[in-house]
Motif scaffolding. Structure first.
Motif, PDB file in Angstrom:
ATOM      1  N   ARG A  47       0.393  -6.898  23.778  1.00  0.00           N
ATOM      2  CA  ARG A  47       1.596  -6.207  23.314  1.00  0.00           C
ATOM      3  C   ARG A  47       2.729  -6.522  24.282  1.00  0.00           C
ATOM      4  O   ARG A  47       2.500  -7.103  25.347  1.00  0.00           O
ATOM      5  CB  ARG A  47       1.371  -4.697  23.232  1.00  0.00           C
ATOM      6  CG  ARG A  47       1.015  -4.041  24.560  1.00  0.00           C
ATOM      7  CD  ARG A  47       0.567  -2.599  24.377  1.00  0.00           C
ATOM      8  NE  ARG A  47       0.213  -1.971  25.637  1.00  0.00           N
ATOM      9  CZ  ARG A  47       1.044  -1.264  26.392  1.00  0.00           C
ATOM     10  NH1 ARG A  47       2.300  -1.096  26.000  1.00  0.00           N
ATOM     11  NH2 ARG A  47       0.642  -0.722  27.517  1.00  0.00           N
ATOM     12  N   ASP A  48       3.939  -6.156  23.931  1.00  0.00           N
ATOM     13  CA  ASP A  48       5.090  -6.428  24.784  1.00  0.00           C
ATOM     14  C   ASP A  48       5.093  -5.493  25.987  1.00  0.00           C
ATOM     15  O   ASP A  48       5.122  -4.260  25.825  1.00  0.00           O
ATOM     16  CB  ASP A  48       6.398  -6.241  24.002  1.00  0.00           C
ATOM     17  CG  ASP A  48       6.652  -7.354  23.006  1.00  0.00           C
ATOM     18  OD1 ASP A  48       5.880  -8.327  23.008  1.00  0.00           O
ATOM     19  OD2 ASP A  48       7.614  -7.254  22.226  1.00  0.00           O
ATOM     20  N   GLU A  49       5.068  -6.092  27.193  1.00  0.00           N
ATOM     21  CA  GLU A  49       5.146  -5.329  28.430  1.00  0.00           C
ATOM     22  C   GLU A  49       6.116  -6.039  29.376  1.00  0.00           C
ATOM     23  O   GLU A  49       6.644  -7.107  29.068  1.00  0.00           O
ATOM     24  CB  GLU A  49       3.763  -5.194  29.068  1.00  0.00           C
ATOM     25  CG  GLU A  49       2.780  -4.388  28.220  1.00  0.00           C
ATOM     26  CD  GLU A  49       1.438  -4.236  28.904  1.00  0.00           C
ATOM     27  OE1 GLU A  49       1.247  -3.252  29.641  1.00  0.00           O
ATOM     28  OE2 GLU A  49       0.571  -5.124  28.700  1.00  0.00           O
ATOM     29  N   VAL A  50       6.328  -5.455  30.540  1.00  0.00           N
ATOM     30  CA  VAL A  50       7.389  -5.906  31.433  1.00  0.00           C
ATOM     31  C   VAL A  50       6.807  -6.399  32.750  1.00  0.00           C
ATOM     32  O   VAL A  50       5.846  -5.816  33.279  1.00  0.00           O
ATOM     33  CB  VAL A  50       8.386  -4.761  31.694  1.00  0.00           C
ATOM     34  CG1 VAL A  50       9.517  -5.211  32.617  1.00  0.00           C
ATOM     35  CG2 VAL A  50       8.966  -4.250  30.379  1.00  0.00           C
ATOM     36  N   LEU A  51       7.385  -7.477  33.288  1.00  0.00           N
ATOM     37  CA  LEU A  51       7.049  -7.932  34.638  1.00  0.00           C
ATOM     38  C   LEU A  51       8.316  -8.373  35.345  1.00  0.00           C
ATOM     39  O   LEU A  51       9.339  -8.667  34.730  1.00  0.00           O
ATOM     40  CB  LEU A  51       6.009  -9.057  34.618  1.00  0.00           C
ATOM     41  CG  LEU A  51       6.350 -10.425  34.000  1.00  0.00           C
ATOM     42  CD1 LEU A  51       7.126 -11.316  34.967  1.00  0.00           C
ATOM     43  CD2 LEU A  51       5.066 -11.142  33.583  1.00  0.00           C
ATOM     44  N   LEU A  52       8.230  -8.418  36.679  1.00  0.00           N
ATOM     45  CA  LEU A  52       9.287  -8.973  37.512  1.00  0.00           C
ATOM     46  C   LEU A  52       8.820 -10.314  38.038  1.00  0.00           C
ATOM     47  O   LEU A  52       7.701 -10.446  38.543  1.00  0.00           O
ATOM     48  CB  LEU A  52       9.609  -8.029  38.674  1.00  0.00           C
ATOM     49  CG  LEU A  52      10.265  -6.701  38.321  1.00  0.00           C
ATOM     50  CD1 LEU A  52      10.398  -5.840  39.571  1.00  0.00           C
ATOM     51  CD2 LEU A  52      11.620  -6.919  37.679  1.00  0.00           C
TER      52      LEU A  52
END
Length: 619
Positions: A249-254
């Motif tokens: 699923r769509d998730e966030v990373l730096l």
């Protein structure tokens, strides 16, 4: 697309320029005519200066807004409207994209924030499809371009210098961000040949590669689409905010491209995530999307604290964090027209004139389909069913319907119809596996899910089985024409707006970026896998169509070009199938309010003529 000069500098009216509607004008027309405003975008280093798009003049155009004086000024004035605008970081210039009558092919123009003549913003660059725009504080500009002859390219323009090409590739690529200090840029590209799986590359402004981010088996990771949400807003901080799909699923990373460090952020939220930076770079504004509804959070990057921002139930259509820490957002629900709100207090900006009438709340239906549970959103008129029903199929295909206000849905409810919107396989918002199920058997997969929801609508007593309309625009228009041939006994008639009708001809005439997507979806070109293209083309099934068909099409549409629609209509005529065609001077839809109303009226008339006039709700 050549750009006509524009010198519009009039102030925005306190009421729309179109006449105030009389009380007898139907509610659905008042909704279309009511002025709407997009979420304002402000200058990063002059946040009192903003731009937005509004239909206050009767056509969607660009407006400037000085938050200190309160003055609003119309920037563009073009017969077919203007949809894309940016503001320079210092607030001096408003940029807008000038195409020709909606064909999406043109150049960037610019105009001083306080008014004045328009000028070509980047002399030396030929017209193209837009592929991103980056504006630096020192006047450096980065322009992304796409064209059918040259593929994709990225160009850097220093103040007073000629454009320099720093990237070029035959596959699709676009500019995804420019660092705050103007030293690095990031592009998203499909060089690997999969148009549903973008990778990221960071370059210095001289074109020197810095780092690549790619998710795929060759890198020891599952296939994952990567989207850049932009560099940190702090000068010298080259961290990038990235959305990935590594866990389905769509998730966030730096991502820190200069060191190669990646930090995946597990926020503990169950749905799909997107995010943007707070202006100080210390926190993220997180958009959480699940089951057709959205909410906002603030995530502190140092403490890891996740705090929900108080927003009403419904859909967030866009948001941004201001320098003072407040958040502005565009919100609506199925029953409540869009509002621009601020956490600093109340409504941010109210459009002039009458507020559009509301509509009925949206309810949810979960239906067992051949590929899993299908989510549908239902809007019902007052009274007891079964109702004549419109299946309003969303476009994309990688998009989804949600609990947001839609003038066309409200219009059909006023007209006495129930409206069903289906988030079929291929839709976003339900995980990567649901979206990826679209491939190879495109069109047929979606129709299986739509058919399952249709069966539920009849069995539940919602829909009158003899008066169910299949309707949609763009990909929804494609599914409408395909459905009338593949499921000929299921539908009373079809309403297809700007559809794909003859898939092979559409492929050869459409813009290259869409050719790449079609090759990805079907596993090859029409010459490589002709049987798949035939199986997914509405033209293949035209002889099986049993009900009247209404088609509307834009003369200048680069996405669903007119020739392939003409081929389908010619075949309908040869077979003696009842049909009606409406052509208008625009591209993939119209930005002119009266044109939208005209199209809605014609759809009403066509439907009423086929299945009879239902009992309407009071206006």
């Amino acid at each position: 697309m050549p750009a006509p000069e524009n010198t519009a500098a009039d102030t925005v009216e306190t009421t729309p320029s179109i006449a105030e509607p009389a009380p007898t004008v139907p509610a659905w027309e008042r909704r279309y005519r009511a002025a709407r405003i997009s979420l304002p975008r402000w200058a990063d280093h002059a946040p009192a200066k903003s731009v937005f798009v509004s239909n206050a003049s009767g056509t969607f155009e660009v407006y400037a807004w000085d938050r200190v004086t309160g003055k609003q000024r119309r920037v563009t004035d073009r017969p077919n409207g203007t949809a894309s605008a940016r503001i320079s970081p210092d607030g001096r210039w408003i940029w807008w994209f000038a195409d020709t009558d909606g064909d999406e092919f043109g150049i960037w123009m610019r105009q001083p924030f306080d008014g004045g003549p328009d000028e070509p913003a980047v002399p030396g660059l030929a017209p193209s499809y837009p592929g991103g725009l980056g504006l630096a504080m020192d006047g450096t500009v980065v322009v992304g371009r796409m064209s059918d002859d040259e593929g994709s390219s990225i160009h850097v323009v220093r103040p007073g210098a000629e454009p320099v090409t720093v990237y070029r590739h035959a596959e699709s690529a676009w500019l995804s961000g420019l660092s705050e200090d103007g030293t690095h840029l990031v592009i998203a590209h499909n060089e690997h040949g999969d148009a549903m799986r973008s990778s990221l590359r960071v370059l210095r402004l001289d074109g020197t590669p810095v780092a690549d981010l790619h998710d795929g088996p060759e890198g020891g990771r599952p296939d994952s689409d990567l989207s850049s949400m932009g560099f940190s807003p702090v000068a010298g901080d080259q961290r990038l905010l990235v959305v990935h799909q590594r866990r389905g699923r769509d998730e966030v990373l730096l991502w820190e491209p200069l060191t190669g460090t990646e930090t995946e952020l597990d926020l503990g939220l169950p749905g799909d995530l997107s995010a943007d930076w707070y202006p100080d770079g210390r926190a993220l504004l997180v958009d959480h999307e699940q089951h057709g509804r959205s909410e906002l959070y603030r995530y502190d990057l140092q403490s890891g604290e996740l705090a929900r921002i108080d927003t009403p139930p419904g859909t967030i259509g866009g948001s941004g964090a201001r320098p003072d820490g407040s958040v502005e957002y565009h919100w609506s629900s199925g029953s409540t027209p869009a509002e621009l709100r601020s956490t600093a207090g109340g409504v941010l900006l109210t459009p002039p004139g009458e507020r559009p009438p509301g509509s009925v709340p949206v309810t949810d239906a979960w239906v067992e389909g051949p590929g899993g549970r299908v989510h549908a959103l239902v809007s019902k008129p007052v009274g007891e069913g079964p109702f004549p029903t419109v299946f309003n199929i969303h476009g994309g295909p990688t998009a989804h319907d949600g609990d947001h206000f839609a003038a066309d849905v409200a219009a059909w409810v006023d007209h006495g119809f129930a409206v069903v919107r289906v988030n079929y396989r291929g839709s976003t918002g339900y995980g990567k596996e649901w979206t990826d199920a679209l491939r190879v058997r495109i069109g047929l997969i979606e129709l299986e899910d739509i058919g399952a929801v249709r069966a539920w609508a009849v069995e539940s007593g919602l829909a009158d089985p003899e008066r169910i309309v299949l309707s949609g625009g763009s990909w929804g228009g494609y599914l409408t024409l395909l459905g009338l041939g593949v499921q000929p006994e299921a539908w009373a008639l079809g309403l297809a707006a700007v559809p794909v009708a003859d898939y092979v001809t559409a492929y050869h005439d459409e813009m290259d970026v869409l050719k790449a997507m079609d090759r990805t979806l079907l596993g090859g070109s029409p010459e490589e896998v002709p049987e798949r293209w035939a199986a997914s083309s509405p033209l293949t099934y035209v002889e099986q169509v049993r009900v009247p068909v209404y088609i509307s099409a834009g003369e200048n549409d680069p996405r669903c070009p007119i020739k392939q629609i003409e081929n389908y209509v010619e075949r309908l005529a040869q077979l003696g199938k009842p049909h009606e065609v409406y052509r208008y001077d625009a591209g993939h839809g119209s930005l002119v309010v009266e044109e939208r109303i005209r199209q809605m009226r014609q759809e009403f008339a066509f439907v009423d003529g086929v299945i009879g006039l239902p009992v309407r709700n009071p206006a």
